[in-house]
Design an enzyme around this catalytic site. Structure first.
Site, short mmCIF file in Angstrom:
data_model
loop_
_atom_site.label_atom_id
_atom_site.label_comp_id
_atom_site.label_asym_id
_atom_site.label_seq_id
_atom_site.Cartn_x
_atom_site.Cartn_y
_atom_site.Cartn_z
N CYS A 1 62.38 31.46 42.15
CA CYS A 1 61.02 31.64 41.65
C CYS A 1 60.54 30.34 41.01
CB CYS A 1 61.03 32.76 40.61
SG CYS A 1 59.45 32.98 39.78
N CYS B 1 58.54 38.81 41.37
CA CYS B 1 59.80 38.39 40.76
C CYS B 1 60.12 39.39 39.65
CB CYS B 1 59.64 36.99 40.19
SG CYS B 1 61.04 36.49 39.17
N CYS C 1 56.94 38.58 53.33
CA CYS C 1 56.00 37.51 53.64
C CYS C 1 55.64 36.85 52.30
CB CYS C 1 54.78 38.15 54.30
SG CYS C 1 53.51 37.00 54.76
N CYS D 1 60.11 37.58 35.88
CA CYS D 1 58.91 37.12 35.16
C CYS D 1 57.64 37.83 35.63
CB CYS D 1 58.75 35.61 35.30
SG CYS D 1 58.23 35.08 36.93
N CYS E 1 60.02 30.96 37.02
CA CYS E 1 61.09 31.20 36.05
C CYS E 1 62.47 30.77 36.54
CB CYS E 1 61.13 32.67 35.65
SG CYS E 1 61.89 33.74 36.90
ZN LIG Z 1 60.08 34.58 38.25
#
Ligand SMILES: [Zn+2]
Length: 134
Positions: free
Chosen positions: A48, A97, A122, A100, A51
């Site tokens: 990510c 995610c 996607c 976060c 984060c």
């Molecule tokens: Zn994240």
């Protein structure tokens, strides 16, 4: 909904570029075929961009020709979170995610890509950072 990593909006704005902020924090979508990882075949782990949580492996990335990086599974089911998204008159499943709450993209099912899960995550390139395998 609460996340392990939570920051005031102003901090996200400071940490992320305007483009990253628009996708990760406001659920935007980057244009097709322009993302930096669309056709990437480098072996590694995608995390990510907000984060740093590890989200996808290059092992499940496949060539969907849809214009965005596509994976048939996340690195582990608990890394991502699914939310119903009925915007634009479509029933879609948003992928975030789990650490976060950053918007990653959407997951589609049963499109016949012939992958082990018949799913296509996607994902916006701009939501990810690729760490190539050493
Ligand atoms: Zn994240």
């Amino acid at each position: 909904m609460s996340y392990e990593i939570e920051k005031p909006d102003a901090e996200w704005r400071e940490q992320l570029s305007p483009e990253e902020y628009q996708v990760l924090r406001q659920g935007g979508t980057e244009p097709a075929f322009v993302g930096e990882y669309t056709d990437t075949r480098t072996v590694g782990v995608y995390s990510c961009r907000a984060c740093g949580a590890e989200l996808f492996s290059s092992e499940t990335k496949f060539d969907s020709h849809c214009g965005w990086p596509s994976y048939y599974a996340p690195l582990a089911e608990d890394r991502v979170q699914y939310l119903a998204d009925d915007s634009f008159g479509m029933r879609r499943v948003e992928v975030r995610c789990a650490r976060c709450g950053g918007h990653l993209g959407h997951v589609f099912e049963g499109e016949g890509y012939g992958t082990p899960t018949d799913q296509r995550y996607c994902i916006n390139s701009i939501s990810l950072t690729l760490k190539p395998k050493e």
